[in-house]
Each structure stands twice: as structure tokens, then as C-alpha cells.
Design a protein around this motif. Structure first.
Motif, mmCIF file in Angstrom:
data_model
loop_
_atom_site.group_PDB
_atom_site.id
_atom_site.type_symbol
_atom_site.label_atom_id
_atom_site.label_comp_id
_atom_site.label_asym_id
_atom_site.label_seq_id
_atom_site.Cartn_x
_atom_site.Cartn_y
_atom_site.Cartn_z
ATOM 1 N N ASP A 12 0.814 -1.219 0.000
ATOM 2 C CA ASP A 12 0.000 0.000 0.000
ATOM 3 C C ASP A 12 0.853 1.277 0.000
ATOM 4 N N GLY A 13 2.182 1.119 -0.075
ATOM 5 C CA GLY A 13 3.076 2.265 -0.108
ATOM 6 C C GLY A 13 3.571 2.717 1.255
ATOM 7 N N SER A 14 2.993 2.179 2.318
ATOM 8 C CA SER A 14 3.439 2.553 3.660
ATOM 9 C C SER A 14 4.740 1.817 3.999
ATOM 10 N N VAL A 15 5.439 2.320 4.992
ATOM 11 C CA VAL A 15 6.665 1.652 5.416
ATOM 12 C C VAL A 15 6.340 0.706 6.571
ATOM 13 N N PRO A 16 7.101 -0.384 6.699
ATOM 14 C CA PRO A 16 6.822 -1.336 7.772
ATOM 15 C C PRO A 16 7.137 -0.745 9.147
ATOM 16 N N GLU A 17 6.584 -1.353 10.190
ATOM 17 C CA GLU A 17 6.789 -0.861 11.555
ATOM 18 C C GLU A 17 8.259 -0.851 11.950
ATOM 19 N N ASP A 18 9.046 -1.774 11.398
ATOM 20 C CA ASP A 18 10.463 -1.863 11.767
ATOM 21 C C ASP A 18 11.369 -1.075 10.818
ATOM 22 N N ALA A 19 10.805 -0.111 10.098
ATOM 23 C CA ALA A 19 11.543 0.620 9.062
ATOM 24 C C ALA A 19 12.872 1.202 9.555
ATOM 25 N N ALA A 20 12.925 1.654 10.782
ATOM 26 C CA ALA A 20 14.152 2.275 11.292
ATOM 27 C C ALA A 20 15.287 1.278 11.471
ATOM 28 N N THR A 21 14.963 -0.013 11.447
ATOM 29 C CA THR A 21 15.998 -1.032 11.657
ATOM 30 C C THR A 21 16.137 -1.984 10.465
ATOM 31 N N VAL A 22 15.740 -1.507 9.283
ATOM 32 C CA VAL A 22 15.859 -2.334 8.073
ATOM 33 C C VAL A 22 17.041 -1.830 7.252
ATOM 34 N N GLY A 23 17.979 -2.729 6.982
ATOM 35 C CA GLY A 23 19.120 -2.422 6.138
ATOM 36 C C GLY A 23 18.913 -2.992 4.750
ATOM 37 N N MET A 24 19.772 -2.616 3.840
ATOM 38 C CA MET A 24 19.630 -3.087 2.462
ATOM 39 C C MET A 24 20.989 -3.480 1.891
ATOM 40 N N ILE A 25 21.004 -4.601 1.231
ATOM 41 C CA ILE A 25 22.143 -4.987 0.407
ATOM 42 C C ILE A 25 21.782 -4.504 -0.994
ATOM 43 N N GLY A 26 22.415 -3.410 -1.409
ATOM 44 C CA GLY A 26 22.075 -2.803 -2.691
ATOM 45 C C GLY A 26 22.670 -3.551 -3.863
ATOM 46 N N THR A 27 23.848 -4.077 -3.693
ATOM 47 C CA THR A 27 24.541 -4.825 -4.738
ATOM 48 C C THR A 27 25.482 -5.793 -4.058
ATOM 49 N N LEU A 28 25.556 -7.007 -4.570
ATOM 50 C CA LEU A 28 26.565 -7.964 -4.139
ATOM 51 C C LEU A 28 26.970 -8.745 -5.384
ATOM 52 N N ILE A 29 28.207 -8.563 -5.795
ATOM 53 C CA ILE A 29 28.702 -9.210 -7.011
ATOM 54 C C ILE A 29 30.065 -9.821 -6.735
ATOM 55 N N VAL A 30 30.224 -11.079 -7.129
ATOM 56 C CA VAL A 30 31.532 -11.732 -7.156
ATOM 57 C C VAL A 30 31.795 -12.079 -8.611
ATOM 58 N N GLU A 31 32.959 -11.694 -9.093
ATOM 59 C CA GLU A 31 33.313 -11.994 -10.479
ATOM 60 C C GLU A 31 33.247 -13.506 -10.682
ATOM 61 N N PRO A 32 32.561 -13.985 -11.734
ATOM 62 C CA PRO A 32 32.336 -15.422 -11.909
ATOM 63 C C PRO A 32 33.592 -16.302 -11.808
ATOM 64 N N ARG A 33 34.708 -15.840 -12.311
ATOM 65 C CA ARG A 33 35.910 -16.695 -12.255
ATOM 66 C C ARG A 33 36.413 -16.893 -10.828
#
Length: 185
Positions: free
Chosen positions: A88-109
Motif C-alpha cells: 500500500d506504499g506505507s513503510v513497515p513498523e520496523d523501518a528504522a531497523t531495516v538495512g539493504m544490500i544494494g549490490t553484491l557481485i563476485v566476479e564469476p571466475r
């Protein structure tokens, strides 16, 4: 195997981070993104973006190393409201303690050597130290390898999907979430 480690990125790492991103996207996302989009990725622009990310106080950019080589990277920080919003566009109750992994890349080789787990574990430690209790990330729905990686760490889809315009079609991503107390490293 040479010594493997994870450390916070430095400005001098930006060019190698950009190279890893572009090479990996061109290999891993060849079936997900249009060829002209992949061909149009610009190393100079990517390097500038990663240099700015190193200096961004809101997030932390980590690099995985094996011996003297940078083999992967990860960006973590507080989750922006729009990334964790409920249906519904609202933020969750725990919004202040939610982190994000924006990108995680390991080169395939360099894959299958534990670098991804070390990156995610280090990022989760950083998120915990910043007061986060839960993390989120977005993964292309068709990227079963990345999805399985996060599931092994204890994260699962939360039912939220988004569709991105790739410039030559669309790509669906699903949001995964879980505790920052990870089950694998």
C-alpha cells in the motif's frame, strides 16, 4: 588458495569495482538484459559512480579480496523507504531497523570460493553494528543462483515484486528479506 578477506573499499578501488560490475553483468545478465543495454555500459561512468559510493556516508562499500586481487564487492546501508515499502506504499513498523544490500557481485571466475558469503556476512555485521535487525535485497526473478545464495543465508522472498524497464524490455525482481543474524558466511 591465497588469503581471502573483506575490507571497506577505498577510492583507488573504484576502477576495479566498475570493471567487475560490467564484466559480470555482461556475462551473468546476457539473458536478462538487452544486448544493446549491456554493450552501452560505460566503464568511466561506472567508475565515477563507484568512487562516489566509496565517499557516501549513508552506505558502506566492501570489497572481497583474494591475495592482491579484488574479486567482488557489496554495498550495504539503511534501506530507503521506497525499497522497503509495503504493497500500500506505507513503510513497515520496523523501518528504522531495516538495512539493504544494494549490490553484491563476485566476479564469476572467483565464484564458489566463499567470497559472496564473506561479503554478505561482513555487510550483515556492519548493518547490525548500525542498529539494523533485518535486511532486504532485490534479485532478478530469473537469477536463480543469486536467489539460492540468499535463501541459504536464511533470507526469503517476502511476496513483493517489481518490474524494471531495462531500456529494451522489462525485468522482474523479487524482494528477499531476513535477519541480519545470518546462517551462513
Amino acid at each position: 588458495m591465497a588469503q581471502a578477506d573483506v575490507r571497506v573499499a577505498e577510492p583507488a578501488d573504484a576502477a576495479e569495482i566498475a570493471r567487475i560490475q560490467l564484466d559480470t553483468w555482461r556475462a551473468a545478465y546476457a539473458d536478462l538484459l538487452p544486448p544493446d543495454v549491456l554493450a552501452g555500459l560505460d566503464a568511466s561512468n561506472a567508475e565515477q559512480s563507484w568512487r562516489a559510493a566509496v565517499d557516501d556516508d549513508a552506505t558502506t562499500l566492501y570489497v572481497a579480496t583474494e591475495g592482491p586481487w579484488i574479486v567482488g564487492f557489496c554495498v550495504a546501508g539503511p534501506a530507503p523507504d521506497g525499497e522497503m515499502a509495503l504493497a500500500d506504499g506505507s513503510v513497515p513498523e520496523d523501518a528504522a531497523t531495516v538495512g539493504m544490500i544494494g549490490t553484491l557481485i563476485v566476479e564469476p571466475r572467483w565464484g564458489r570460493r566463499g567470497h559472496g558469503g564473506r561479503l554478505l556476512g561482513t555487510a550483515a555485521d556492519g548493518l547490525r553494528k548500525a542498529g539494523m535487525t533485518r535486511g532486504i535485497t532485490w534479485v532478478p526473478e530469473a537469477d536463480v543462483v543469486s536467489g539460492a545464495f540468499y535463501r541459504r543465508a536464511g533470507w526469503a522472498p517476502d511476496g513483493t515484486l517489481r518490474t524494471l524497464d531495462t531500456g529494451g524490455g522489462t525485468m522482474r525482481e523479487l524482494r528477499l528479506t531476513g535477519t541480519v543474524e545470518l546462517t551462513v558466511r
